[in-house]
Design a protein around this motif. Structure first.
Motif, PDB file in Angstrom:
ATOM      1  N   ILE A 198      -6.114  62.194  42.716  1.00  0.00           N
ATOM      2  CA  ILE A 198      -5.067  62.699  43.607  1.00  0.00           C
ATOM      3  C   ILE A 198      -3.756  62.852  42.851  1.00  0.00           C
ATOM      4  O   ILE A 198      -3.068  63.881  42.954  1.00  0.00           O
ATOM      5  CB  ILE A 198      -4.885  61.763  44.821  1.00  0.00           C
ATOM      6  N   GLU A 199      -3.388  61.843  42.076  1.00  0.00           N
ATOM      7  CA  GLU A 199      -2.148  61.905  41.299  1.00  0.00           C
ATOM      8  C   GLU A 199      -2.164  63.077  40.333  1.00  0.00           C
ATOM      9  O   GLU A 199      -1.161  63.778  40.166  1.00  0.00           O
ATOM     10  CB  GLU A 199      -1.939  60.598  40.540  1.00  0.00           C
ATOM     11  N   GLU A 200      -3.295  63.309  39.677  1.00  0.00           N
ATOM     12  CA  GLU A 200      -3.405  64.436  38.741  1.00  0.00           C
ATOM     13  C   GLU A 200      -3.222  65.769  39.463  1.00  0.00           C
ATOM     14  O   GLU A 200      -2.534  66.670  38.964  1.00  0.00           O
ATOM     15  CB  GLU A 200      -4.769  64.388  38.041  1.00  0.00           C
ATOM     16  N   ALA A 201      -3.823  65.894  40.650  1.00  0.00           N
ATOM     17  CA  ALA A 201      -3.689  67.136  41.423  1.00  0.00           C
ATOM     18  C   ALA A 201      -2.239  67.378  41.823  1.00  0.00           C
ATOM     19  O   ALA A 201      -1.768  68.524  41.842  1.00  0.00           O
ATOM     20  CB  ALA A 201      -4.579  67.078  42.663  1.00  0.00           C
ATOM     21  N   LEU A 202      -1.522  66.304  42.133  1.00  0.00           N
ATOM     22  CA  LEU A 202      -0.114  66.430  42.519  1.00  0.00           C
ATOM     23  C   LEU A 202       0.752  66.807  41.324  1.00  0.00           C
ATOM     24  O   LEU A 202       1.620  67.686  41.413  1.00  0.00           O
ATOM     25  CB  LEU A 202       0.379  65.116  43.136  1.00  0.00           C
ATOM     26  N   LYS A 203       0.539  66.153  40.202  1.00  0.00           N
ATOM     27  CA  LYS A 203       1.344  66.443  39.011  1.00  0.00           C
ATOM     28  C   LYS A 203       1.061  67.840  38.472  1.00  0.00           C
ATOM     29  O   LYS A 203       1.945  68.504  37.930  1.00  0.00           O
ATOM     30  CB  LYS A 203       1.089  65.378  37.927  1.00  0.00           C
ATOM     31  N   GLU A 204      -0.179  68.298  38.606  1.00  0.00           N
ATOM     32  CA  GLU A 204      -0.523  69.670  38.192  1.00  0.00           C
ATOM     33  C   GLU A 204       0.312  70.699  38.932  1.00  0.00           C
ATOM     34  O   GLU A 204       0.535  71.799  38.426  1.00  0.00           O
ATOM     35  CB  GLU A 204      -2.002  69.943  38.468  1.00  0.00           C
ATOM     36  N   ARG A 205       0.759  70.323  40.116  1.00  0.00           N
ATOM     37  CA  ARG A 205       1.530  71.253  40.953  1.00  0.00           C
ATOM     38  C   ARG A 205       3.014  70.910  40.988  1.00  0.00           C
ATOM     39  O   ARG A 205       3.773  71.540  41.738  1.00  0.00           O
ATOM     40  CB  ARG A 205       0.931  71.258  42.370  1.00  0.00           C
ATOM     41  N   GLY A 206       3.426  69.942  40.198  1.00  0.00           N
ATOM     42  CA  GLY A 206       4.837  69.567  40.148  1.00  0.00           C
ATOM     43  C   GLY A 206       5.330  68.901  41.417  1.00  0.00           C
ATOM     44  O   GLY A 206       6.538  68.872  41.678  1.00  0.00           O
ATOM     45  N   MET A 207       4.405  68.353  42.221  1.00  0.00           N
ATOM     46  CA  MET A 207       4.778  67.760  43.501  1.00  0.00           C
ATOM     47  C   MET A 207       5.252  66.319  43.336  1.00  0.00           C
ATOM     48  O   MET A 207       4.943  65.657  42.340  1.00  0.00           O
ATOM     49  CB  MET A 207       3.598  67.838  44.476  1.00  0.00           C
ATOM     50  N   HIS A 208       6.015  65.843  44.313  1.00  0.00           N
ATOM     51  CA  HIS A 208       6.566  64.492  44.272  1.00  0.00           C
ATOM     52  C   HIS A 208       5.551  63.501  44.824  1.00  0.00           C
ATOM     53  O   HIS A 208       4.964  63.723  45.888  1.00  0.00           O
ATOM     54  CB  HIS A 208       7.854  64.416  45.086  1.00  0.00           C
ATOM     55  N   ILE A 209       5.389  62.382  44.117  1.00  0.00           N
ATOM     56  CA  ILE A 209       4.427  61.362  44.523  1.00  0.00           C
ATOM     57  C   ILE A 209       5.163  60.170  45.128  1.00  0.00           C
ATOM     58  O   ILE A 209       6.003  59.538  44.482  1.00  0.00           O
ATOM     59  CB  ILE A 209       3.572  60.885  43.332  1.00  0.00           C
ATOM     60  N   HIS A 210       4.834  59.867  46.384  1.00  0.00           N
ATOM     61  CA  HIS A 210       5.262  58.626  47.034  1.00  0.00           C
ATOM     62  C   HIS A 210       4.098  57.644  46.946  1.00  0.00           C
ATOM     63  O   HIS A 210       2.932  58.054  46.993  1.00  0.00           O
ATOM     64  CB  HIS A 210       5.587  58.871  48.510  1.00  0.00           C
ATOM     65  N   ALA A 211       4.409  56.345  46.878  1.00  0.00           N
ATOM     66  CA  ALA A 211       3.307  55.392  46.728  1.00  0.00           C
ATOM     67  C   ALA A 211       3.603  54.038  47.359  1.00  0.00           C
ATOM     68  O   ALA A 211       4.758  53.644  47.537  1.00  0.00           O
ATOM     69  CB  ALA A 211       2.977  55.204  45.240  1.00  0.00           C
ATOM     70  N   VAL A 212       2.523  53.348  47.679  1.00  0.00           N
ATOM     71  CA  VAL A 212       2.378  51.945  48.119  1.00  0.00           C
ATOM     72  C   VAL A 212       2.853  51.720  49.556  1.00  0.00           C
ATOM     73  O   VAL A 212       2.150  52.018  50.495  1.00  0.00           O
ATOM     74  CB  VAL A 212       3.017  50.951  47.135  1.00  0.00           C
ATOM     75  N   GLY A 213       4.052  51.170  49.766  1.00  0.00           N
ATOM     76  CA  GLY A 213       4.494  50.822  51.117  1.00  0.00           C
ATOM     77  C   GLY A 213       3.918  49.501  51.578  1.00  0.00           C
ATOM     78  O   GLY A 213       4.553  48.446  51.505  1.00  0.00           O
TER      79      GLY A 213
END
Length: 630
Positions: A198-213
């Motif tokens: 999932i992280e790779e797919a997001l970074k491939e698109r330059g998208m911002h990653i939120h995590a944990v909570g």
């Protein structure tokens, strides 16, 4: 005839953008030979894909400019994801539509030369934060399909909850709530690999990653925070002594670690939380926004003599300031998201954030009504004072906004709405028209509330009967001035063809028969008025079936449109069962026989519904919130 696509940066978002434009143009202009390269080598026509930091505004970074004159020109964005968004916007100008993650509408090929194409367009997103949160039970493909769809519609962020997204995949792969499937073996390591994908797919698109909570509190005392499961009550005494004291006893709250708060007066607990947060941030510098929350339950705050001297929000801010100081020492720029939620609804009385630039404020009105929205706000009074472990979560919109306004007085930094339109309430609107209108109106009001966007805490598969709620969300987050009726018309024509508008009319009538707050368990006792409205559903079910059969007989519909209409055939049976079930609940509060038929339908049709309906989740909600199986 040759068209050259020039990508100024050899990074993934640019290459994805070039690939999508290439395939779109080759479909539309049959005599066009499209070449992708990084450097210009000369051709008849060219489109340059590039970034231009001068496009950035003070409000946010997502903005683009399309300048194509007689088949040549450039598409540029303020950053990687903006450039990708711009490429899809260019294709939409040519007639392409992206109604859902599993469907694309492609216009008929044209005989015109690409040299006839001239498009000048500049656009800026209305809000900075435009994202979706990982929830429900999914296979990996469901999530990746959603991520691929998001920049097509101008969205830029995705939130992977928990350190490890185990719970959101195990529910599907072990087939919780559907014994007609054989469970697969599923473990933590497999979910970790899925998280990386999932992280790779997001970074491939330059998208911002939120995590944990979730999970920081329980993991600080050595208890796993993978989900909301109960664990054996035998907790070692050293750990038990660090948990919140409630009614003179320290124990797990209802047996669930992530729902259990700690005694935040104990320095050992503060140090442990801060250390794991900083460690995670250091090991995951690809994470753009790290969410730091307390336990996921209301009214379980420590009642020891030291904790009683202050309120939870003051303890929370104190911890966050220590986190900030430690991140600064480590030269880590990770943004931290804090939240207004549960026991943290009441704003801090004494403590204040020291470094505003590090933090974002997240407003999470989890108990709110969805039968009205932010547009319907009338008089806002002062929020109710904090009452330790005796708080009642607010349902009315005005009450929720009162808490937000109190927080905004003590924190003026970046903030956004974290909302639940598609988390539970949407199942109570099987026409999806009413919830879509609420989404549209709520987003239009965010700016007036001082909120710079929305992270939608939702099931990934929200497309039964339609994907209109997410389509509306994406379109309105980019352009808050867009008319809801225009969104509805565009969506239904793309997804269903010439009969789409008539379908939207019938779905509106169905939506008006249901009450989302009733489904969400916000009413007690017999509800004759709600029962009366639900009685009208059986008359609308045949209309759905008739229009679906009429559409399926049309040889002009596309394969995607045919699949969408076949789901409407299923919907005709579903709404009749669902309407009867809720009608009996409202009439007599006894639904055992009707629930068996409803659940059986869901289980037997899960294969056909899998990309569009989270069967695990709707069954769980129907039992836990409205007790429909009783």
């Amino acid at each position: 005839m040759t068209l050259e696509l020039i990508t100024k940066q050899p990074r993934d978002p640019h290459m994805i953008a070039a690939k999508e434009v290439k395939e779109g143009l080759e479909h539309l202009f049959k005599n066009l030979d499209v070449i992708i390269c990084q450097q210009s080598i000369g051709s008849d026509f060219s489109i340059t894909l590039q970034e231009n930091e001068n496009l950035s505004s003070k409000k946010h970074n997502d903005r683009y400019y399309i300048c194509i004159k007689e088949g040549s020109g450039y598409i540029e964005g303020a950053n990687e994801v903006s450039t990708l968004i711009a490429s899809y916007a260019f294709l939409q100008e040519l007639g392409f539509r992206y109604p859902s993650p599993i469907a694309t509408y492609k216009p008929e090929p044209v005989s015109d030369s690409f040299k006839s194409v001239s498009i000048i367009k500049q656009s800026e997103a209305s809000y900075k934060h435009r994202g979706i949160v990982l929830e429900g039970g999914n296979r990996l493909e469901n999530v990746i399909d959603m991520i691929k769809w998001m920049p097509k519609m101008g969205m830029n962020s995705f939130f992977i909850q928990f350190k490890v997204p185990y719970i959101f995949f195990s529910a599907w792969y072990t087939h919780m709530n559907n014994n007609l499937f054989q469970p697969e073996q599923f473990d933590k390591m497999r979910s970790i690999r899925m998280g990386h994908t999932i992280e790779e797919a997001l970074k491939e698109r330059g998208m911002h990653i939120h995590a944990v909570g979730h999970g920081w509190s329980c993991e600080a005392v050595g208890l796993d925070g993978f989900g909301w499961e109960k664990v054996p009550e035998k907790i070692a005494k050293p750990i038990r002594n660090r948990l919140a004291m409630i009614n003179g006893k320290r124990c797990l709250y209802h047996g669930i670690p992530i729902n259990t708060n700690l005694c935040y007066a104990q320095q050992e607990n503060i140090d442990a939380m801060v250390n794991q947060i900083v460690k995670f941030a250091k090991e995951h510098e690809n994470i753009d926004i790290l969410h730091v929350w307390l336990a996921d339950e209301n009214n379980n705050i420590c009642e020891c003599e030291q904790c009683k001297k202050t309120i939870p929000a003051d303890q929370y801010i104190k911890i966050l300031n220590i986190v900030d100081a430690e991140l600064t020492k480590q030269n880590l720029n990770t943004k931290i998201c804090m939240l207004i939620y549960n026991d943290l609804l009441s704003a801090p009385q004494k403590e204040r954030i020291n470094n505003k630039s590090r933090f974002l404020l997240m407003f999470a009105p989890i108990a709110r009504t969805f039968e009205s929205g932010f547009k319907d706000i009338k008089n806002i009074e002062e929020p109710k004072p904090y009452s330790r472990n005796k708080n009642i979560l607010p349902v009315k919109i005005e009450e929720n906004i009162a808490y937000l306004k109190a927080w905004k007085k003590v924190f003026t930094g970046d903030s956004f709405d974290f909302d639940y339109h598609l988390g539970r309430a949407h199942y109570g609107d099987p026409g999806y028209m009413k919830i879509s209108k609420i989404i549209s109106n709520d987003i239009k009001e965010l700016e007036n509330l001082g909120l710079n966007g929305l992270m939608s805490c939702q099931e990934i598969r929200c497309a039964f009967p339609t994907f209109l709620p997410n389509y509306t969300m994406a379109k309105t987050l980019w352009n808050k001035d867009i008319e809801f009726t225009d969104v509805v018309n565009e969506y239904f024509i793309a997804e269903y063809g010439c009969l789409g508008i008539e379908l939207s009319r019938i779905l509106t009538l169905i939506s008006n028969c249901f009450n989302m707050d009733f489904w969400n368990g916000k009413f007690n006792g017999i509800q004759p008025k709600i029962a009366q409205k639900l009685g009208n559903v059986s008359e609308l079910s045949p209309e759905l079936l008739a229009i679906a059969n009429k559409a399926l007989s049309d040889k002009l519909i596309t394969k995607n449109q045919g699949d969408s209409w076949r789901r409407i055939v299923l919907l005709a049976s579903f709404v009749k069962l669902f309407g009867t079930l809720l009608q009996r609940k409202a009439e007599r509060n006894s639904t055992t026989e009707e629930y068996i038929a409803f659940e059986s339908f869901l289980k037997n049709h899960e294969v056909e519904l899998q990309p569009t309906l989270d069967v695990y989740r709707i069954i769980r909600v129907s039992k836990e919130y409205l007790h429909l199986n009783k």
